[in-house]
Motif scaffolding. Structure first.
Motif, mmCIF file in Angstrom:
data_model
loop_
_atom_site.group_PDB
_atom_site.id
_atom_site.type_symbol
_atom_site.label_atom_id
_atom_site.label_comp_id
_atom_site.label_asym_id
_atom_site.label_seq_id
_atom_site.Cartn_x
_atom_site.Cartn_y
_atom_site.Cartn_z
ATOM 1 N N GLU A 1 0.827 -1.206 0.000
ATOM 2 C CA GLU A 1 0.000 0.000 0.000
ATOM 3 C C GLU A 1 0.858 1.251 0.000
ATOM 4 O OE1 GLU A 1 -3.294 2.165 2.896
ATOM 5 O OE2 GLU A 1 -2.949 -0.003 3.066
ATOM 6 N N ALA B 1 2.581 1.608 -3.452
ATOM 7 C CA ALA B 1 1.590 2.016 -4.446
ATOM 8 C C ALA B 1 1.260 3.497 -4.304
ATOM 9 C CB ALA B 1 0.320 1.175 -4.283
ATOM 10 N N PHE B 2 1.165 3.985 -3.060
ATOM 11 C CA PHE B 2 0.888 5.400 -2.823
ATOM 12 C C PHE B 2 2.024 6.277 -3.355
ATOM 13 C CE2 PHE B 2 1.493 9.212 -0.242
ATOM 14 C CZ PHE B 2 0.247 9.821 -0.358
ATOM 15 N N GLU C 1 1.859 6.353 -7.141
ATOM 16 C CA GLU C 1 0.667 7.095 -7.561
ATOM 17 C C GLU C 1 0.895 8.591 -7.423
ATOM 18 O OE1 GLU C 1 -2.871 7.374 -9.383
ATOM 19 O OE2 GLU C 1 -1.843 5.479 -8.908
ATOM 20 N N ARG D 1 2.340 10.250 -10.514
ATOM 21 C CA ARG D 1 1.601 10.243 -11.770
ATOM 22 C C ARG D 1 1.147 11.642 -12.165
ATOM 23 N NH1 ARG D 1 0.495 5.480 -13.835
ATOM 24 N NH2 ARG D 1 0.675 3.622 -12.547
ATOM 25 N N ASP E 1 -2.661 9.860 -17.185
ATOM 26 C CA ASP E 1 -2.784 8.446 -17.540
ATOM 27 C C ASP E 1 -1.409 7.821 -17.684
ATOM 28 O OD1 ASP E 1 -1.742 9.307 -19.914
ATOM 29 O OD2 ASP E 1 -3.627 9.228 -21.024
ATOM 30 N N ARG E 2 -1.360 6.535 -18.071
ATOM 31 C CA ARG E 2 -0.108 5.775 -18.129
ATOM 32 C C ARG E 2 0.916 6.402 -19.062
ATOM 33 N NH1 ARG E 2 1.720 1.776 -21.493
ATOM 34 N NH2 ARG E 2 3.077 0.185 -20.591
ATOM 35 N N SER F 1 2.653 9.414 -17.358
ATOM 36 C CA SER F 1 3.269 9.216 -16.051
ATOM 37 C C SER F 1 4.777 9.209 -16.186
ATOM 38 C CB SER F 1 2.800 7.894 -15.439
ATOM 39 O OG SER F 1 1.414 7.935 -15.204
ATOM 40 N N SER G 1 1.816 -1.636 -10.421
ATOM 41 C CA SER G 1 1.560 -0.535 -11.349
ATOM 42 C C SER G 1 2.602 -0.345 -12.434
ATOM 43 C CB SER G 1 1.420 0.764 -10.559
ATOM 44 O OG SER G 1 0.945 1.790 -11.392
ATOM 45 N N SER H 1 5.838 -0.839 -12.770
ATOM 46 C CA SER H 1 7.100 -0.183 -12.429
ATOM 47 C C SER H 1 8.229 -0.726 -13.296
ATOM 48 C CB SER H 1 7.453 -0.423 -10.961
ATOM 49 O OG SER H 1 6.451 0.110 -10.134
#
Length: 412
Positions: free
Chosen positions: A139, A142-143, A146, A149, A152-153, A156, A185, A187
């Motif tokens: 978590e 991921a934060f 994120e 970002r 969108d992908r 990023s 995500s 990476s």
């Protein structure tokens, strides 16, 4: 008179003034001590360079996720290769400012918690995280990603994770960091790299590292010097010296140290390197204080070193712990059925700790108060050649111990 004339003739032939010799020493010593900035060359890994550069370009330009593991002995050029790729990548207009890098090292980030803290620091997200409390490692990571970002992908900002001493991350509890870096995500990851060298390439490095550059101020002398280096590379004595070193270690730092010792013999009176200079440098290079310490060890301590040697051979230099060494030693005892080697385990542990005190064995990380001594990961700081050479002169070394050391495999 004849000797003086001979020396004067040699000096005139080689054009070896004191200033010229000083320049030779300065150029070559700087090259051996600071090789990445001296020549900027890659030896024998041009294909790997192009492949890694293309892989990272796809990540930075097209948002494509990739992973790579570069494998090879220490000093073979892993970090140099990666630094060359990153330098050229950062210089590309499309990439500049569009790549975030996180560099972790298994020797420094000894737990996933420490690694996560370092990731946060390098991404400059301490303020974003603040006092937030997360339920898990996944978590938190991921934060962090994120937070980077932009949309969108495709818009990023790519993140490159470089994991030096990658094998040490494998030993982290549950391998949380590795699992999440691969899974989260999309990476990008580039674990650290190792590259082997062929013997032919080794000779090429020998010649290129000893050759004087085209801009050397005394051009006639530089030509004579470089011709002499070419002749040395074809000399059987020199080839034997280099082959012995190559079998001893593939680490280029050892080659540079050998060449440094040889170049130290160059002077106005002795302006060109000879095969004898390299032989003498090899003799000095092999003089080893650690190998001399082995002469004063007990037979039990010698046996433990041999057990570690076999573990290195079987597991290709991977770290080991005391329990593994003890088990290997027990195999030897059971095979020989010899009561003279049958020591109680605490006695064997005491001998092992003495090797630690002598710095013949080194722990991978500082042991904690709660850590079990039997399972701390270690590395042996002696190579096979040092061990075998020391055994040859070890006083009254039992024959079966020598035979065990010389065997190519452990007692399976």
């Amino acid at each position: 008179m004849k000797s003086a004339m001979s020396k004067r003739k040699q000096k005139e032939t080689c054009g070896a003034s004191a200033e010229c010799i000083s320049q030779v020493q300065k150029i070559l010593r700087e090259r051996f001590c600071h090789r990445p900035s001296a020549t900027g060359k890659l030896f024998g890994i041009e294909f790997q360079y192009r492949h890694l550069l293309e892989l990272l370009k796809r990540t930075t330009l097209h948002g494509e996720s990739n992973s790579a593991l570069i494998v090879g002995p220490r000093g073979s050029g892993k970090t140099t290769l990666l630094n060359h790729v990153l330098k050229n990548l950062r210089g590309m207009k499309q990439v500049r400012g569009n790549l975030l890098e996180v560099h972790l090292n298994g020797l420094l980030q000894t737990s996933d918690k420490v690694a996560l803290k370092e990731i946060t620091r390098q991404l400059q997200l301490e303020n974003v995280v603040g006092d937030k409390v997360f339920g898990s490692f996944a978590e938190t990571l991921a934060f962090l990603l994120e937070a980077l970002r932009k949309g969108d992908r495709t818009s990023s900002c790519p993140v490159l994770f470089v994991l030096d001493e990658f094998d040490l991350f494998v030993h982290h509890k549950n391998q949380t960091l590795l699992y999440n870096l691969f899974d989260i995500s999309q990476s990008a990851q580039t674990p650290v790299t190792i590259i082997g060298l062929t013997c032919r390439q080794y000779m090429k490095i020998f010649k290129e590292q000893l050759s004087l550059p085209a801009e050397f101020p005394d051009e006639p002398f530089a030509q004579k010097w470089n011709d002499n280096i070419q002749h040395l590379s074809e000399d059987k004595i020199v080839q034997d010296v280099l082959q012995n070193l190559f079998h001893h270690t593939k680490d280029l730092r050892s080659l540079y140290f050998l060449l440094m010792l040889a170049v130290s013999a160059v002077s106005v009176q002795h302006p060109l390197l000879t095969a004898a200079d390299l032989q003498e440098a090899s003799r000095q290079h092999s003089t080893d204080s650690k190998a001399n310490i082995v002469h004063g060890l007990s037979v039990l301590e010698i046996c433990l070193i041999i057990a570690m040697k076999h573990l290195n051979d079987v597991y290709d230099g991977e770290p080991f712990n005391f329990q593994m060494v003890y088990n290997e030693f027990q195999k030897f005892i059971q095979r020989k059925a010899h009561s003279m080697y049958n020591f109680e385990k605490p006695v064997v542990m005491k001998a092992f700790e003495h090797l630690l005190q002598l710095e013949l064995v080194k722990p991978l990380e500082r042991p904690s108060a709660r850590a079990q001594r039997e399972y701390l990961l270690m590395r042996l700081l002696l190579d096979n050649t040092q061990i075998m050479d020391a055994l040859q002169v070890y006083p009254n070394c039992p024959t079966d111990v020598k035979q065990w050391a010389a065997s190519s495999l452990s007692w399976l």
